[in-house]
Design a protein around this motif. Sequence first.
Motif, short mmCIF file in Angstrom:
data_model
loop_
_atom_site.label_atom_id
_atom_site.label_comp_id
_atom_site.label_asym_id
_atom_site.label_seq_id
_atom_site.Cartn_x
_atom_site.Cartn_y
_atom_site.Cartn_z
N ASP A 68 0.83 -1.22 0.00
CA ASP A 68 0.00 0.00 0.00
C ASP A 68 0.85 1.25 0.00
O ASP A 68 0.47 2.26 -0.58
N GLY A 69 1.96 1.20 0.72
CA GLY A 69 2.72 2.43 0.85
C GLY A 69 4.07 2.20 1.48
O GLY A 69 4.46 1.06 1.76
N ILE A 70 4.76 3.31 1.72
CA ILE A 70 6.00 3.21 2.49
C ILE A 70 5.81 3.98 3.79
O ILE A 70 5.02 4.93 3.86
N CYS A 71 6.56 3.55 4.79
CA CYS A 71 6.65 4.31 6.03
C CYS A 71 8.07 4.86 6.07
O CYS A 71 9.03 4.10 6.03
N ILE A 87 10.26 12.23 -1.31
CA ILE A 87 8.89 11.71 -1.21
C ILE A 87 8.22 11.75 -2.58
O ILE A 87 7.51 10.83 -2.98
N GLN A 88 8.47 12.84 -3.30
CA GLN A 88 7.88 12.97 -4.65
C GLN A 88 8.28 11.78 -5.53
O GLN A 88 7.45 11.24 -6.27
N LYS A 89 9.55 11.36 -5.42
CA LYS A 89 10.02 10.23 -6.25
C LYS A 89 9.27 8.94 -5.88
O LYS A 89 9.00 8.10 -6.72
N ILE A 95 2.65 5.00 -4.95
CA ILE A 95 2.76 4.40 -3.63
C ILE A 95 2.44 5.49 -2.60
O ILE A 95 2.90 6.62 -2.72
N MET A 96 1.63 5.14 -1.59
CA MET A 96 1.30 6.13 -0.56
C MET A 96 2.48 6.29 0.42
O MET A 96 3.33 5.40 0.54
N VAL A 97 2.49 7.41 1.12
CA VAL A 97 3.62 7.68 2.02
C VAL A 97 3.11 8.07 3.41
O VAL A 97 2.27 8.97 3.55
N LYS A 98 3.63 7.37 4.39
CA LYS A 98 3.43 7.76 5.80
C LYS A 98 4.75 8.31 6.31
O LYS A 98 5.81 7.70 6.10
N LEU A 99 4.69 9.45 6.96
CA LEU A 99 5.90 10.07 7.49
C LEU A 99 5.87 10.02 9.01
O LEU A 99 4.91 10.46 9.64
N ASP A 100 6.95 9.49 9.60
CA ASP A 100 7.11 9.51 11.06
C ASP A 100 8.01 10.69 11.42
O ASP A 100 9.05 10.89 10.77
#
Length: 238
Positions: A68-71, A87-89, A95-100
Motif C-alpha cells: 500500500d505504501g512506504i513508512c 517523497i515525490q520520487k 505508492i502512498m507515504v506515511k511520514l514519522d
Amino acid sequence: MKLVIKGFIQTSLLDWDGKIVSTLYTPHCNFRCPYCQNAGLIINPQKLETIPFRVIKDYLRRNNKWIDGICLTGGEPCMYKELPEFIQKIRELDIMVKLDTNGGFPDMLAEVINKKLVNYIAMDVKAPLDFLSYSKSTDIKNPLILEKVEDSIRLIMESDIDYEFRTTVVPTLHEEEDILRIAEFIKGAKKYAMQNFSSQGEILDPKFKKVKPYPIEKLNKIQKLVSSYVGECVVRGG
Ligand code: SF4
C-alpha cells in the motif's frame, strides 16, 4: 547532510495501521531519547550500509500491486532538505507515504503538508509539553525545540491530512498523569497511540535495557481515560 536510506524492511504490517508497507529508515536524529531502539542509526550510521534508491524503487515497482505504501521513519526524516523531493520520487511510483516525525522541524512539516506530499503523519509527543519533562525523555538542551514541537502539533491538527500522535510509554519517564497531560494538550486530535516500551533492540542508554514495560492492563486503563480527549485512542505492544 544528504538524505540516505540506512534501513529497508521490505514488508511490514506493523508500521501503518491496516496497511502493508515497506519501511525506510533515515539516519541521524536531533533528539537522544534514552530508550531509543535504533541507537546504531542515531550514533553510528556510517557503520550501516546505504541502500541505493534504485533497489527500493525496483522493489516497490515490482510489488506496488499489494504494497500500500512506504513508512518513512528514522532517525528523523524531517532533518533533510531533500525530503520533499525524495517523497515525490516515491509518489511517482503510485505508492502512498506515511511520514514519522518527532515534530522538531515544523518548517519542513509545513512544506510537506502544503504540497500534499504525504498521506499520513505519525508524530511523537514524547512527554508533557514542559521543558523538564521533555528534556528527560529526549535529552534536548534547548527549550526553543519545545516551541517547534508545539508548532508541529498545531500544524498537523489544522491540516486536512490524516494523522496520529503517539507516545512510547516508558516506566521511569511516564506516569498516568503525564499521559493525561499530553492528552489534554492534544485535545480534539483524531488519533492518539500509546506504545508500550520495549527493551528489545539497540537501546541508546543501556540503563533502559533493565527497565520492564508496564503491564498492558495499566495502558488499557489509561486508554479509557484518554479516549474522552481524542477521536480514537489505541494501545500498541505488550
Ligand atoms: S526515539 Fe526517535 S526521536 Fe528519539 S532518538 Fe530515537 S529516532 Fe530520535
